[in-house]
Design a protein around this motif. Structure first.
Motif: not given
Lengths: 214, 316
Positions: B74, B76-77, B79, B104-106
């Motif tokens: 993902r 977020t992960d 980054a 960003r979580n998706k």
């Protein structure tokens, strides 16, 4: 769609009932004009999904097109989660899936098999509010209230994201853990639009709730 | 939305086999762009193959000192990953400059590369668009074009690629790893991944139908100062008017890529060599042959000034 027994008559229910009557009148005419029996359209494909919402297990057979947002609102009657733009631009539909915030309008319900979903109803209820809900009340973090469930779900996740060390666009140094500052909160909450413009009170509420949690 | 059948797969082989069985299928992972386009009936798959649970969600070291980023990691992960933040800061910076926390979580790494243009005429089904409906024309040319491409465009299409992450990946010489319908794996340099619009703007990448991205690899870290500067109409949650990603070494050498100016992240090797000579020289090399409308001509000086600011910041 008639209101169910456990769902008191509301303005929303009346509007939905009115729309259904109009639709019936509209389809009745061509059916009467044609002598041949009308053929029912093929029913759309469905799929089964099992997930947990606010601690309760649900098993649904859904039209594959159903978004998580519509599954929550129209099938589970959890209407706290709002439909704003339905295109992931406003954040009103924000819910937590396994603790992470997402736009429920941009996610197919059938993709959430086995997931643990938390909506605004699951965070807290009148008399037993989540600290973030409490803080929004204290700081008047809303005006019309339509975006508020999304704002609150998003805000709860934002504090967790900061705690987990996830950087943001305004984090000055990628090697240093981010802090709860108004600047960080404004950036991280940019996916939640408030057309009444309650932003400054929303930031105050989140700062307050972060203090409560710490 | 058009109705579709749905299945979830557990392995890349099952994903490509499912595609071979079902013409008209699309892979779906995060779905933040695809589902949006399906609501507008710009995308109308008859079958969705859910690849979001594939075990391609880890970031592993490669034998040559780089990183292999699973296709399902993902945004977020990616980054937030400690190695990415330390050694590939440009990737972290570009990711957090894009979209919102919820998206960003998706959104996944592969999906980010494959997201489609945000050209308003592509989204408006009442307008002609060669990308959406080949041969129908381009309403952006001569229309509202302040967001559109100034390099690499054609008479058929002036759309830009919207990804920030891809700009960073391009500057860092990333490679896309795929597996095709027959189960054959291949590697495509990101520089060769996006197709120029030419007369076929609906064909956007080097992927064959049913070919699945499994990973994106980054070569070993190049050091230097990493800066991503995105200029947009509001301070957060908007697509780039232009963006500049640089890695600058202490001796002033480095590499530069641009977002918001073309159908792909824009990098010109000759422009990298101009970095010690400053923003004007670099911009001339990057945007040589640029074609502008009166609405997007501002992008040329905006690139130069943004780059000048970034290079000054890199000097510290």
């Amino acid at each position: 769609m008639a209101p169910s027994d456990d769902f008191p008559i509301s303005r929303r229910g009346l509007l939905a009932g009115g729309a259904a009557s109009v639709a019936t009148a509209a389809v009745a005419r061509p059916a009467m004009a044609e002598a041949a029996p009308s053929r029912a359209p093929a029913s759309p494909p469905t799929a089964k999904v099992d997930f947990e919402v606010n601690g309760t297990a649900h098993s649904l057979e859904l039209d594959t097109r159903t978004t998580l947002l519509d599954a929550l609102r129209e099938h589970l009657r959890l209407t706290g989660t709002k439909k704003g733009c339905d295109h992931g631009q406003c954040g009103a539909c924000t819910v937590l899936v396994d603790g992470r915030r997402i736009n429920s309008c941009l996610s197919l319900a059938v993709q959430h098999d086995g997931d643990r979903i938390t909506t605004i109803e699951g965070l807290g209820q009148p008399g037993n509010l989540h600290p973030m809900q409490e803080a929004f009340v204290v700081h008047d973090g809303y005006q019309c209230g339509y975006c508020t469930p999304g704002q609150i779900c998003s805000a709860v996740a934002v504090l967790d994201e900061i705690k987990a060390g996830i950087p943001s666009h305004v984090t000055a140094d990628l090697s240093v853990a981010p802090a709860v500052t108004p600047r960080e909160l404004r950036e991280r909450m940019s996916g939640n639009i408030c057309r009444c413009g309650a932003y400054s009170n929303i930031v105050d509420a989140i700062v307050d709730a972060a203090g409560v949690k710490a | 939305m058009k109705s579709f059948t749905y299945e979830r797969v557990d392995t890349p082989a099952a994903a490509t086999a499912a595609f071979a069985r079902t013409p008209g299928a699309r892979f779906i992972a995060g779905g933040t762009n695809l589902l949006d386009l399906m609501k507008l009936e710009i995308e109308t798959p008859s079958h969705l193959i859910d690849v979001s649970r594939l075990k391609l969600d880890t970031i592993e070291p490669t034998s040559d000192g780089g990183l292999r980023i699973g296709a399902m990691v993902r945004n977020t992960d990616l980054a937030a990953d400690a190695r990415i933040r330390r050694d590939y800061g440009l990737v972290s910076r570009a990711l957090v400059a894009g979209a919102s926390g919820q998206l960003r979580n998706k959104a996944t790494t592969a999906g980010n590369l494959l997201q489609r243009t945000r050209c308003p005429y592509f989204y408006d089904t009442n307008q002609p668009c060669n990308k959406r409906q080949p041969g129908s024309g381009c309403a952006a040319i001569g229309g509202f074009s302040r967001l559109h491409a100034v390099v690499g465009a054609s008479e058929a299409c002036i759309a830009t690629h919207p990804s920030d992450m891809a700009v960073a990946m391009q500057a860092l010489d990333a490679t896309v790893e795929t597996v095709d319908k027959a189960g054959k794996a291949r590697r495509i340099a990101l520089a060769d991944f996006y197709r120029a619009p030419g007369s076929t703007p609906h064909l956007e990448t080097a992927l064959a139908p049913g070919e699945l991205i499994t990973a994106v690899t980054l070569p070993k870290p190049v050091g230097g100062t990493h800066i991503y500067h995105k200029v947009r109409d509001r301070a957060s949650y908007a697509f780039a008017l232009v963006s500049v990603g640089v890695v600058v070494q202490p001796d002033g050498s480095g590499r530069v890529a641009l977002g918001g100016v073309g159908y792909k992240p824009w990098r010109v090797k000759a422009a990298d060599a101009e970095l010690p000579r400053g923003a004007k020289a670099v911009t001339s090399a990057l945007l040589a042959g640029a074609k502008t409308s009166h609405e997007n001509a501002y992008k040329l000086p905006l690139v130069e000034r943004t780059l000048a600011g970034v290079l000054a910041q890199a000097k510290g």
